[in-house]
Motif scaffolding. Structure first.
Motif, PDB file in Angstrom:
ATOM      1  N   GLY A 157      85.116 -59.486 -11.030  1.00 56.16           N
ATOM      2  CA  GLY A 157      84.928 -61.048 -10.937  1.00 56.16           C
ATOM      3  C   GLY A 157      83.366 -61.438 -11.092  1.00 56.16           C
ATOM      4  N   ALA A 158      82.535 -60.543 -10.245  1.00 54.72           N
ATOM      5  CA  ALA A 158      81.333 -60.980 -10.390  1.00 54.72           C
ATOM      6  C   ALA A 158      80.546 -60.692 -11.805  1.00 54.72           C
ATOM      7  N   ALA A 159      80.940 -59.707 -12.454  1.00 52.57           N
ATOM      8  CA  ALA A 159      80.458 -59.419 -14.053  1.00 52.57           C
ATOM      9  C   ALA A 159      80.857 -60.565 -14.838  1.00 52.57           C
ATOM     10  N   ALA A 160      82.122 -61.122 -14.552  1.00 53.37           N
ATOM     11  CA  ALA A 160      82.756 -61.904 -15.591  1.00 53.37           C
ATOM     12  C   ALA A 160      81.969 -63.271 -15.369  1.00 53.37           C
ATOM     13  N   ALA A 161      81.844 -63.708 -13.828  1.00 51.30           N
ATOM     14  CA  ALA A 161      81.151 -64.935 -13.460  1.00 51.30           C
ATOM     15  C   ALA A 161      79.850 -64.905 -14.063  1.00 51.30           C
ATOM     16  N   ARG A 162      78.965 -64.033 -14.096  1.00 50.18           N
ATOM     17  CA  ARG A 162      77.638 -63.725 -14.679  1.00 50.18           C
ATOM     18  C   ARG A 162      77.731 -64.066 -16.319  1.00 50.18           C
ATOM     19  N   ALA A 163      78.726 -63.226 -16.927  1.00 48.36           N
ATOM     20  CA  ALA A 163      78.867 -63.087 -18.523  1.00 48.36           C
ATOM     21  C   ALA A 163      79.491 -64.527 -18.991  1.00 48.36           C
ATOM     22  N   GLY A 164      79.995 -65.316 -18.133  1.00 47.87           N
ATOM     23  CA  GLY A 164      80.627 -66.785 -18.663  1.00 47.87           C
ATOM     24  C   GLY A 164      82.086 -66.407 -19.001  1.00 47.87           C
ATOM     25  N   LEU A 165      82.594 -65.392 -18.518  1.00 48.31           N
ATOM     26  CA  LEU A 165      84.199 -65.137 -19.075  1.00 48.31           C
ATOM     27  C   LEU A 165      85.044 -65.600 -17.662  1.00 48.31           C
ATOM     28  N   ARG A 166      86.423 -65.853 -18.104  1.00 52.05           N
ATOM     29  CA  ARG A 166      87.394 -65.903 -17.136  1.00 52.05           C
ATOM     30  C   ARG A 166      87.809 -64.451 -16.391  1.00 52.05           C
ATOM     31  N   SER A 167      87.982 -64.424 -15.512  1.00 51.99           N
ATOM     32  CA  SER A 167      88.342 -63.427 -14.699  1.00 51.99           C
ATOM     33  C   SER A 167      89.945 -63.447 -14.143  1.00 51.99           C
ATOM     34  N   CYS A 168      90.763 -62.511 -14.406  1.00 51.05           N
ATOM     35  CA  CYS A 168      92.149 -62.416 -13.562  1.00 51.05           C
ATOM     36  C   CYS A 168      92.379 -60.962 -13.151  1.00 51.05           C
ATOM     37  N   VAL A 169      92.224 -60.664 -12.139  1.00 53.39           N
ATOM     38  CA  VAL A 169      92.400 -59.300 -11.754  1.00 53.39           C
ATOM     39  C   VAL A 169      93.426 -59.081 -10.510  1.00 53.39           C
ATOM     40  N   PHE A 170      94.062 -57.927 -10.702  1.00 47.93           N
ATOM     41  CA  PHE A 170      95.306 -57.538  -9.766  1.00 47.93           C
ATOM     42  C   PHE A 170      95.073 -56.327  -8.906  1.00 47.93           C
ATOM     43  N   ILE A 171      95.471 -56.460  -7.746  1.00 50.30           N
ATOM     44  CA  ILE A 171      95.453 -55.592  -6.695  1.00 50.30           C
ATOM     45  C   ILE A 171      96.872 -55.545  -5.770  1.00 50.30           C
ATOM     46  N   PRO A 172      96.754 -54.205  -5.059  1.00 50.38           N
ATOM     47  CA  PRO A 172      97.861 -54.064  -4.256  1.00 50.38           C
ATOM     48  C   PRO A 172      97.558 -55.373  -3.025  1.00 50.38           C
ATOM     49  N   HIS A 173      98.665 -55.820  -2.458  1.00 51.46           N
ATOM     50  CA  HIS A 173      98.733 -56.908  -1.742  1.00 51.46           C
ATOM     51  C   HIS A 173      97.935 -56.678  -0.278  1.00 51.46           C
ATOM     52  N   ASP A 174      98.065 -55.565   0.223  1.00 52.87           N
ATOM     53  CA  ASP A 174      97.613 -54.988   1.455  1.00 52.87           C
ATOM     54  C   ASP A 174      96.313 -54.418   1.516  1.00 52.87           C
ATOM     55  N   LEU A 175      95.458 -54.745   0.608  1.00 52.03           N
ATOM     56  CA  LEU A 175      94.027 -54.184   0.643  1.00 52.03           C
ATOM     57  C   LEU A 175      93.192 -54.704   1.981  1.00 52.03           C
ATOM     58  N   GLU A 176      92.098 -53.989   2.241  1.00 50.95           N
ATOM     59  CA  GLU A 176      91.187 -54.548   3.242  1.00 50.95           C
ATOM     60  C   GLU A 176      90.642 -55.653   2.974  1.00 50.95           C
ATOM     61  N   GLN A 177      90.495 -56.566   4.018  1.00 48.80           N
ATOM     62  CA  GLN A 177      90.164 -57.844   3.965  1.00 48.80           C
ATOM     63  C   GLN A 177      88.795 -58.247   3.333  1.00 48.80           C
ATOM     64  N   GLY A 178      87.895 -57.435   3.459  1.00 49.10           N
ATOM     65  CA  GLY A 178      86.669 -57.430   3.150  1.00 49.10           C
ATOM     66  C   GLY A 178      86.501 -57.470   1.652  1.00 49.10           C
ATOM     67  N   LYS A 179      87.413 -56.416   0.996  1.00 51.47           N
ATOM     68  CA  LYS A 179      87.619 -56.505  -0.475  1.00 51.47           C
ATOM     69  C   LYS A 179      88.247 -57.542  -1.035  1.00 51.47           C
ATOM     70  N   VAL A 180      89.383 -58.024  -0.398  1.00 54.49           N
ATOM     71  CA  VAL A 180      90.030 -59.138  -0.719  1.00 54.49           C
ATOM     72  C   VAL A 180      89.240 -60.504  -1.053  1.00 54.49           C
ATOM     73  N   VAL A 181      88.290 -60.725   0.026  1.00 57.72           N
ATOM     74  CA  VAL A 181      87.471 -61.837  -0.080  1.00 57.72           C
ATOM     75  C   VAL A 181      86.349 -61.597  -1.069  1.00 57.72           C
ATOM     76  N   MET A 182      85.800 -60.573  -1.173  1.00 61.62           N
ATOM     77  CA  MET A 182      84.787 -60.172  -2.048  1.00 61.62           C
ATOM     78  C   MET A 182      85.191 -60.294  -3.526  1.00 61.62           C
ATOM     79  N   ALA A 183      86.376 -60.052  -3.872  1.00 60.75           N
ATOM     80  CA  ALA A 183      86.960 -59.989  -5.412  1.00 60.75           C
ATOM     81  C   ALA A 183      87.413 -61.653  -5.449  1.00 60.75           C
ATOM     82  N   ALA A 184      87.890 -62.381  -4.403  1.00 60.67           N
ATOM     83  CA  ALA A 184      88.159 -63.695  -4.651  1.00 60.67           C
ATOM     84  C   ALA A 184      87.056 -64.853  -4.803  1.00 60.67           C
ATOM     85  N   VAL A 185      85.885 -64.403  -3.828  1.00 59.35           N
ATOM     86  CA  VAL A 185      84.739 -65.402  -3.965  1.00 59.35           C
ATOM     87  C   VAL A 185      84.215 -65.937  -5.135  1.00 59.35           C
ATOM     88  N   TYR A 186      84.238 -65.044  -6.190  1.00 58.32           N
ATOM     89  CA  TYR A 186      83.626 -65.274  -7.586  1.00 58.32           C
ATOM     90  C   TYR A 186      84.486 -66.323  -8.404  1.00 58.32           C
TER      91      TYR A 186
END
Length: 426
Positions: A157-186
């Protein structure tokens, strides 16, 4: 096997990368967004035309480079001008001389922690994604994607934002909240899938073969040969930070196993280039007991890694069917190392031990490597008289739930000295 539009090597600017080579049969293919051999379906990796000449001159060239993985651009599948492109410039993280931890564990030969929590999104995944972004640019992809246990989602998410690319990433639904937020914030799309990481990965493989996936670069699937090379930079940095010498022993966490195999590849490349003295080193793999198929195969003397259903607090390592598992076994046996596991309680204890002794707050994967290091020393498997490097691949702030139940204030007092004395803290 899904095949997308492939450019030939002459169309690309990926530095010393010369071709894709099958790890199993050795068949070579033009550089492109493919990951499996057409002849035997084995995994593909990058083959190089590495620089030749005076090793000392190459060391000086590296030392004059930026304080990031791009100082090693001559050894990576990236364009020569990569440092000037919009990217997160990860790497060159600190190598902590862990003398306090060494005393606790009885290590006399020198103990170091390679602390990759200092990367832009606070995990080693920034390294591998940075390489994948350059491949995505070269192949004309417009969307960056991945299957992830958490850290990779944030890095993409962060690298795509910096590079000007779209990002769409897939995770297990029950990950740690800290990682979910960090992946979504970009600002990219974050999709939770009901199931384990292995379910997520299978879905991504299907998406690549569908017209929906046209123009998508999946960093750990169709860009995997390039992405995986980012882990070599850990080997390069460790050796450079040790004064251009090999460590005697390394303890490395295992999720897919790719990081461990590429660190070994990086060490062998440094030897071949004459940048370090050729001498023996041992590689130890570390897994969580609740997801330890490689450790089980090693202990049982098997060459086949049987998939398991993960059940561990170390969710960043919770890959039940690790793609590089057999190669991890080969490396551990070839170097005289081992693969070991620790349970959830030992992981938490190790996180606290590292924090208490060295001021490094590791995520659960770091707890696994420190815990396995302690277990191997106690079992007489890891030699405490040799130089040992332990990897911490992420920041403990991402996995607070692991330590929160047993961590908190020493006391709660009234705002006066008598209350402080009564608490026994004076």
């Amino acid at each position: 096997m899904a095949v997308q539009t492939v450019a030939t090597h002459t169309d690309l600017s990926l530095g010393p990368a010369a071709a894709l080579s099958c790890r199993e049969c050795g068949e070579r293919f033009p550089l492109g967004p493919v990951f499996a051999c057409e002849a035997c379906f084995g995994p593909l990796e990058i083959a190089y035309d590495l620089p030749e000449g005076d090793p000392e001159e190459l060391r000086r060239r590296i030392a004059a480079g930026p304080d990031s993985i791009w100082r090693y651009a001559p050894l990576l599948p990236v364009p020569a001008d990569v440092a000037g492109k919009p990217n997160l410039n990860p790497g060159f993280t600190r190598l902590v001389k862990a003398d306090n931890l060494a005393r606790e564990l009885g290590v006399t030969g020198g103990l170091y922690v390679k602390d990759d929590s200092g990367n832009p999104t606070h995990s080693f995944k920034d390294r591998v994604v940075a390489i994948a972004v350059e491949a995505a640019r070269a192949f004309g992809f417009t969307t960056l994607s991945c299957s992830s246990t958490g850290n990779l989602a944030g890095a993409v998410g962060a690298a795509a934002a910096r590079a000007g690319l779209r990002s769409c990433v897939f995770i297990p639904h029950d990950l740690e909240q800290g990682k979910v937020v960090m992946a979504a914030v970009y600002g990219g799309d974050l999709v939770g899938i009901e199931g384990t990481y292995d379910d997520v990965n299978r879905f991504c493989s299907e998406l690549i073969g569908d017209p929906i996936g046209e123009g998508w670069g999946f960093v750990n699937v169709n860009l995997r040969p390039y992405y995986a090379e980012g882990s070599k930079t850990l080997a390069y940095e460790i050796c450079e930070q040790l004064g251009w010498r090999l460590p005697d022993q390394l303890v490395i966490p295992i999720a897919s196993g790719s990081q461990l195999t590429k660190i070994d590849k990086g060490l062998r490349e440094l030897i071949a280039l004459g940048l370090v003295e050729d001498r023996p080193y041992k590689i130890f793999g570390a897994q969580a007991e609740g997801c330890s198929p490689v450790a089980r195969a090693f202990k049982d003397g098997h060459d086949v890694v049987r998939p398991v259903k993960p059940d561990t607090i170390a969710k960043s390592l919770a890959i039940g069917n690790p793609a590089d598992g057999p190669y991890v076994l080969d490396i551990a046996r070839r170097t005289g190392g081992a693969v070991e596991d620790v349970n959830d309680g030992q992981i938490v204890d190790a996180i606290k031990l590292l924090a208490r002794t060295e001021g490094v707050f590791a995520e659960t994967a770091g707890g696994v490597t420190v815990g396995v290091t302690r277990k191997l020393i106690e079992a007489g498997v890891l030699d405490p008289t040799l130089t040992t490097v332990v990897l911490n691949t992420g920041d403990g702030l991402k996995t607070l739930d692991a330590v929160a139940p047993t961590t908190g204030p020493s006391a709660i007092i009234r705002p006066n000295l008598d209350s402080f004395r009564e608490a026994g803290l004076a």
